[in-house]
Write a protein that holds these residues in place. Structure first.
Motif, PDB file in Angstrom:
ATOM      1  N   UNK A  24     -59.217  12.514   6.358  1.00 54.06           N
ATOM      2  CA  UNK A  24     -59.139  11.964   7.705  1.00 54.06           C
ATOM      3  C   UNK A  24     -59.928  10.671   7.756  1.00 54.06           C
ATOM      4  N   UNK A  25     -59.361   9.690   8.422  1.00 57.18           N
ATOM      5  CA  UNK A  25     -60.008   8.394   8.583  1.00 57.18           C
ATOM      6  C   UNK A  25     -59.524   7.821   9.916  1.00 57.18           C
ATOM      7  N   UNK A  26     -59.592   6.504  10.042  1.00 51.96           N
ATOM      8  CA  UNK A  26     -59.081   5.841  11.245  1.00 51.96           C
ATOM      9  C   UNK A  26     -57.940   4.912  10.886  1.00 51.96           C
ATOM     10  N   UNK A  27     -57.026   4.758  11.820  1.00 49.45           N
ATOM     11  CA  UNK A  27     -55.947   3.777  11.723  1.00 49.45           C
ATOM     12  C   UNK A  27     -55.755   3.220  13.129  1.00 49.45           C
ATOM     13  N   UNK A  28     -55.876   1.936  13.263  1.00 46.77           N
ATOM     14  CA  UNK A  28     -55.777   1.294  14.572  1.00 46.77           C
ATOM     15  C   UNK A  28     -56.760   1.916  15.574  1.00 46.77           C
ATOM     16  N   UNK A  29     -57.923   2.315  15.061  1.00 51.13           N
ATOM     17  CA  UNK A  29     -58.969   2.857  15.919  1.00 51.13           C
ATOM     18  C   UNK A  29     -58.775   4.290  16.359  1.00 51.13           C
ATOM     19  N   UNK A  30     -57.788   4.978  15.823  1.00 55.97           N
ATOM     20  CA  UNK A  30     -57.540   6.373  16.197  1.00 55.97           C
ATOM     21  C   UNK A  30     -57.596   7.260  14.952  1.00 55.97           C
ATOM     22  N   UNK A  31     -57.837   8.572  15.123  1.00 51.79           N
ATOM     23  CA  UNK A  31     -57.842   9.485  13.978  1.00 51.79           C
ATOM     24  C   UNK A  31     -56.506   9.437  13.238  1.00 51.79           C
ATOM     25  N   UNK A  32     -56.610   9.423  11.912  1.00 48.46           N
ATOM     26  CA  UNK A  32     -55.421   9.361  11.063  1.00 48.46           C
ATOM     27  C   UNK A  32     -55.641  10.240   9.841  1.00 48.46           C
ATOM     28  N   UNK A  33     -54.548  10.699   9.273  1.00 43.32           N
ATOM     29  CA  UNK A  33     -54.602  11.595   8.121  1.00 43.32           C
ATOM     30  C   UNK A  33     -53.794  10.988   6.981  1.00 43.32           C
ATOM     31  N   UNK A  34     -54.364  11.088   5.783  1.00 48.07           N
ATOM     32  CA  UNK A  34     -53.786  10.482   4.592  1.00 48.07           C
ATOM     33  C   UNK A  34     -53.740  11.508   3.473  1.00 48.07           C
ATOM     34  N   UNK A  35     -52.783  11.329   2.574  1.00 47.97           N
ATOM     35  CA  UNK A  35     -52.800  12.055   1.316  1.00 47.97           C
ATOM     36  C   UNK A  35     -52.735  10.993   0.225  1.00 47.97           C
ATOM     37  N   UNK A  36     -53.737  11.000  -0.637  1.00 47.33           N
ATOM     38  CA  UNK A  36     -53.838  10.017  -1.713  1.00 47.33           C
ATOM     39  C   UNK A  36     -53.658   8.596  -1.175  1.00 47.33           C
ATOM     40  N   UNK A  37     -54.355   8.303  -0.092  1.00 45.39           N
ATOM     41  CA  UNK A  37     -54.374   6.990   0.563  1.00 45.39           C
ATOM     42  C   UNK A  37     -53.043   6.595   1.201  1.00 45.39           C
ATOM     43  N   UNK A  38     -52.109   7.537   1.299  1.00 44.26           N
ATOM     44  CA  UNK A  38     -50.827   7.284   1.959  1.00 44.26           C
ATOM     45  C   UNK A  38     -50.847   7.954   3.327  1.00 44.26           C
ATOM     46  N   UNK A  39     -50.496   7.192   4.348  1.00 45.95           N
ATOM     47  CA  UNK A  39     -50.538   7.691   5.719  1.00 45.95           C
ATOM     48  C   UNK A  39     -49.567   8.852   5.925  1.00 45.95           C
ATOM     49  N   UNK A  40     -50.066   9.909   6.553  1.00 48.53           N
ATOM     50  CA  UNK A  40     -49.238  11.045   6.961  1.00 48.53           C
ATOM     51  C   UNK A  40     -48.992  11.014   8.462  1.00 48.53           C
ATOM     52  N   UNK A  41     -50.073  10.864   9.204  1.00 44.66           N
ATOM     53  CA  UNK A  41     -49.971  10.923  10.658  1.00 44.66           C
ATOM     54  C   UNK A  41     -51.177  10.244  11.284  1.00 44.66           C
ATOM     55  N   UNK A  42     -50.968   9.746  12.498  1.00 44.13           N
ATOM     56  CA  UNK A  42     -52.090   9.176  13.255  1.00 44.13           C
ATOM     57  C   UNK A  42     -51.855   9.389  14.735  1.00 44.13           C
ATOM     58  N   UNK A  43     -52.944   9.510  15.441  1.00 42.34           N
ATOM     59  CA  UNK A  43     -52.891   9.661  16.884  1.00 42.34           C
ATOM     60  C   UNK A  43     -52.623   8.306  17.512  1.00 42.34           C
ATOM     61  N   UNK A  44     -51.727   8.286  18.470  1.00 39.97           N
ATOM     62  CA  UNK A  44     -51.477   7.057  19.225  1.00 39.97           C
ATOM     63  C   UNK A  44     -52.676   6.796  20.114  1.00 39.97           C
ATOM     64  N   UNK A  45     -52.859   5.563  20.495  1.00 40.60           N
ATOM     65  CA  UNK A  45     -54.011   5.174  21.291  1.00 40.60           C
ATOM     66  C   UNK A  45     -54.110   5.932  22.620  1.00 40.60           C
ATOM     67  N   UNK A  46     -52.993   6.384  23.173  1.00 40.58           N
ATOM     68  CA  UNK A  46     -53.020   7.098  24.455  1.00 40.58           C
ATOM     69  C   UNK A  46     -53.442   8.559  24.317  1.00 40.58           C
ATOM     70  N   UNK A  47     -53.546   9.054  23.087  1.00 42.22           N
ATOM     71  CA  UNK A  47     -53.962  10.431  22.857  1.00 42.22           C
ATOM     72  C   UNK A  47     -52.913  11.477  23.191  1.00 42.22           C
ATOM     73  N   UNK A  48     -51.711  11.054  23.570  1.00 43.15           N
ATOM     74  CA  UNK A  48     -50.657  11.986  23.973  1.00 43.15           C
ATOM     75  C   UNK A  48     -49.496  12.035  22.992  1.00 43.15           C
TER      76      UNK A  48
END
Length: 115
Positions: A24-48
């Protein structure tokens, strides 16, 4: 972030952080999840809304276009947007684990199967 965003984020963490190689890290200032440095998912800025990297976007959108959708911004990216207010937990879990399988190395996938 609203209270609901924290609940959804907890659910997502419970799924993704148990899979091999996920961080878990950040992407565009929101929580994001990666596998081997490849993006899987990230929360949109609105949290919804959750952005999930998937090659099966059309399948998900056809299944339920009010829950799974895209925007012009993501038209040329293999991503689907997920409306937290509407998504069923089993569907979200399937989408996230499928996204992980498509991004994880064969070694990580084998490690997961051998659990």
């Amino acid at each position: 972030m609203e209270i609901n965003a924290f609940i959804y984020l907890g659910f997502i963490r419970n799924i993704l952080l148990t899979l091999p190689g996920v961080t878990e890290s950040l992407s565009h200032g929101t929580p994001a999840f990666y596998v081997q440095k490849k993006l899987l998912a990230r929360l949109w800025e609105n949290g919804e809304v959750l952005v999930v990297r998937t090659d099966d976007r059309d399948k998900w959108v056809q299944k339920d276009p009010e829950t799974f959708f895209t925007t012009d911004h993501y038209r040329n990216y293999p991503c689907v947007l997920v409306n937290f207010e509407r998504v069923q937990p089993d569907d979200l879990k399937l989408l996230l684990t499928t996204a992980w399988r498509s991004r994880a190395s064969k070694t990580l996938a084998k490690e997961y199967q051998n659990r």
